[in-house]
Design an enzyme around this catalytic site. Structure first.
Site, PDB file in Angstrom:
ATOM      1  N   ASN A 193      40.823  57.540  37.662  1.00  0.00           N
ATOM      2  CA  ASN A 193      39.485  57.449  38.253  1.00  0.00           C
ATOM      3  C   ASN A 193      38.488  57.593  37.107  1.00  0.00           C
ATOM      4  O   ASN A 193      38.189  58.703  36.673  1.00  0.00           O
ATOM      5  CB  ASN A 193      39.289  58.564  39.287  1.00  0.00           C
ATOM      6  CG  ASN A 193      37.890  58.545  39.873  1.00  0.00           C
ATOM      7  OD1 ASN A 193      37.158  57.569  39.706  1.00  0.00           O
ATOM      8  ND2 ASN A 193      37.520  59.613  40.558  1.00  0.00           N
ATOM      9  N   LYS A 229      35.426  57.080  37.127  1.00  0.00           N
ATOM     10  CA  LYS A 229      34.083  57.462  37.594  1.00  0.00           C
ATOM     11  C   LYS A 229      33.034  56.572  36.924  1.00  0.00           C
ATOM     12  O   LYS A 229      33.312  55.398  36.663  1.00  0.00           O
ATOM     13  CB  LYS A 229      33.828  58.944  37.334  1.00  0.00           C
ATOM     14  CG  LYS A 229      34.984  59.826  37.800  1.00  0.00           C
ATOM     15  CD  LYS A 229      34.657  61.275  37.819  1.00  0.00           C
ATOM     16  CE  LYS A 229      35.931  62.059  38.062  1.00  0.00           C
ATOM     17  NZ  LYS A 229      35.690  63.430  38.405  1.00  0.00           N
ATOM     18  N   HIS A 247      36.567  60.679  47.927  1.00  0.00           N
ATOM     19  CA  HIS A 247      36.531  61.578  46.759  1.00  0.00           C
ATOM     20  C   HIS A 247      35.498  62.673  47.026  1.00  0.00           C
ATOM     21  O   HIS A 247      34.443  62.423  47.622  1.00  0.00           O
ATOM     22  CB  HIS A 247      36.167  60.792  45.503  1.00  0.00           C
ATOM     23  CG  HIS A 247      36.416  61.559  44.246  1.00  0.00           C
ATOM     24  ND1 HIS A 247      35.551  62.541  43.823  1.00  0.00           N
ATOM     25  CD2 HIS A 247      37.430  61.531  43.358  1.00  0.00           C
ATOM     26  CE1 HIS A 247      36.036  63.069  42.693  1.00  0.00           C
ATOM     27  NE2 HIS A 247      37.171  62.467  42.391  1.00  0.00           N
ATOM     28  N   GLU A 263      33.368  63.971  45.212  1.00  0.00           N
ATOM     29  CA  GLU A 263      32.022  63.680  44.683  1.00  0.00           C
ATOM     30  C   GLU A 263      31.242  62.812  45.665  1.00  0.00           C
ATOM     31  O   GLU A 263      30.027  62.944  45.808  1.00  0.00           O
ATOM     32  CB  GLU A 263      32.145  62.992  43.307  1.00  0.00           C
ATOM     33  CG  GLU A 263      32.588  63.991  42.241  1.00  0.00           C
ATOM     34  CD  GLU A 263      33.293  63.379  41.047  1.00  0.00           C
ATOM     35  OE1 GLU A 263      33.247  62.160  40.856  1.00  0.00           O
ATOM     36  OE2 GLU A 263      33.915  64.161  40.293  1.00  0.00           O
ATOM     37  N   GLU A 314      43.205  66.820  46.145  1.00  0.00           N
ATOM     38  CA  GLU A 314      42.378  67.224  45.010  1.00  0.00           C
ATOM     39  C   GLU A 314      41.581  68.477  45.380  1.00  0.00           C
ATOM     40  O   GLU A 314      40.489  68.368  45.980  1.00  0.00           O
ATOM     41  CB  GLU A 314      41.396  66.102  44.650  1.00  0.00           C
ATOM     42  CG  GLU A 314      42.065  64.805  44.255  1.00  0.00           C
ATOM     43  CD  GLU A 314      41.181  64.001  43.320  1.00  0.00           C
ATOM     44  OE1 GLU A 314      41.667  63.664  42.243  1.00  0.00           O
ATOM     45  OE2 GLU A 314      40.012  63.753  43.647  1.00  0.00           O
ATOM     46  N   GLY A 351      37.477  68.342  37.349  1.00  0.00           N
ATOM     47  CA  GLY A 351      36.557  68.342  36.217  1.00  0.00           C
ATOM     48  C   GLY A 351      36.241  69.733  35.691  1.00  0.00           C
ATOM     49  O   GLY A 351      35.311  69.906  34.903  1.00  0.00           O
ATOM     50  N   SER A 392      42.032  68.142  37.129  1.00  0.00           N
ATOM     51  CA  SER A 392      42.324  68.552  35.747  1.00  0.00           C
ATOM     52  C   SER A 392      43.775  68.301  35.337  1.00  0.00           C
ATOM     53  O   SER A 392      44.374  69.117  34.643  1.00  0.00           O
ATOM     54  CB  SER A 392      41.929  70.019  35.527  1.00  0.00           C
ATOM     55  OG  SER A 392      40.527  70.175  35.704  1.00  0.00           O
TER      56      SER A 392
HETATM   57  C1  PEP Z   1      39.052  63.111  39.876  1.00  0.00           C
HETATM   58  O1  PEP Z   1      37.946  62.716  39.587  1.00  0.00           O
HETATM   59  O2  PEP Z   1      39.626  62.629  40.858  1.00  0.00           O
HETATM   60  C2  PEP Z   1      39.656  64.142  39.047  1.00  0.00           C
HETATM   61  C3  PEP Z   1      40.762  64.690  39.461  1.00  0.00           C
HETATM   62  O3  PEP Z   1      39.006  64.483  37.878  1.00  0.00           O
HETATM   63  P1  PEP Z   1      39.583  65.380  36.686  1.00  0.00           P
HETATM   64  O4  PEP Z   1      40.972  64.866  36.392  1.00  0.00           O
HETATM   65  O5  PEP Z   1      38.643  65.153  35.557  1.00  0.00           O
HETATM   66  O6  PEP Z   1      39.613  66.787  37.159  1.00  0.00           O
END
Ligand code: PEP
Length: 255
Positions: A9, A11, A98, A100, A170, A176, A216
């Site tokens: 992803n 983003k 997601h 976000e 997630e 993040g 992460s």
């Molecule tokens: C994500 O955006 O779905 C995500 C898991 O980000 P990160 O790996 O940076 O935590």
């Protein structure tokens, strides 16, 4: 059998040139993959056609995902992108729900249900994200929270439709933040998710669906997370922007 998937992803990151170089670097490792593995590249809208062209039409190891779509087919929705548009350029997956989008764009379970429906109607496979905020985890209510998210947006689907969905767990507190769920936390939630799928559908459906961990995932923790028996790969943000790191994460699929 379900696939082991490393989904990127990106983003809102990368220029066109950076995107091209990153994809070319990743494609160079195709020869190390086998048919149980799939890499899905979730790239910004402007790069979808280019990345699809780089990946090629019948690439069995690499696929392309949009990061969002609108819940209507067409019309006066300035700035939005529809399911038929994505399908018409050969996009195969779309990230839906997601955290976000839920938090920053107010997308709730009812809207996400419509997005899932329109994606499937046009042959796009949803990568449906679920996961709890920190206070819910601290209160010990994470399984109930995620159960509700699935009931709100996914469990109206027929068994046949459901087989086209990928689920990404997630935990919001891990996205993040550099704070990864422990292997045990990931395994417990993924086991719970598969049990929910068995209860709602059956073993056959539950075993068809890839359940990814996101939050992460890095080059140095992917292998241990992906080695959990109930984890079928990962949805990766930050670390998917660095070819060498994402390649190591892809390596972690080979269990
Ligand atoms: C994500 O955006 O779905 C995500 C898991 O980000 P990160 O790996 O940076 O935590």
């Amino acid at each position: 059998m379900r696939k082991f998937i490393a989904a990127a992803n990106w983003k809102m990151n990368c220029t066109k040139e950076q995107a091209k170089t990153l994809v070319e670097d990743l494609l160079a490792i195709s020869h190390t993959l086998d048919k149980r593995h799939l890499v899905v590249l979730g790239v910004p809208f402007p790069y979808l056609i280019m990345v699809k062209d780089l990946v090629g039409q019948n690439n069995e190891f690499f696929s392309v995902a949009a990061q969002n779509l609108h819940h209507k087919v067409s019309g006066a929705f300035t700035g939005e992108v529809s399911a038929p548009m994505l399908a018409s350029i050969g996009v195969e997956y779309v990230i839906i729900g997601h955290s976000e989008r839920r938090e920053q764009f107010g997308e709730d379970g009812a809207l996400l249900k419509q997005k899932v429906d329109i994606a499937l109607e046009y042959g796009l496979k949803p990568i449906f994200c679920c996961g709890e905020p920190l206070e819910v985890r601290e209160a010990g209510n994470e399984q109930e929270y995620v159960r509700r998210q699935l009931h709100e947006s996914l469990f109206h689907l027929t068994a046949e439709q459901m087989k086209h969905v990928v689920i990404a767990y997630e935990p919001i507190w891990a996205i993040g933040t550099g704070k990864t769920a422990t292997v045990q936390q990931a395994q417990d939630m993924h086991f719970h998710l598969r049990a929910m799928l068995i209860k709602q559908y059956d073993e056959n459906v539950a075993n068809t669906i890839s359940i990814l961990y996101g939050g992460s995932v890095k080059a140095d923790n992917a292998e241990s997370l992906f080695n959990c028996p109930s984890v079928d790969g990962g949805l990766v943000g930050g670390a998917s922007l660095i070819a060498a790191d994402f390649e190591k994460i892809i390596e972690g699929l080979k269990r």
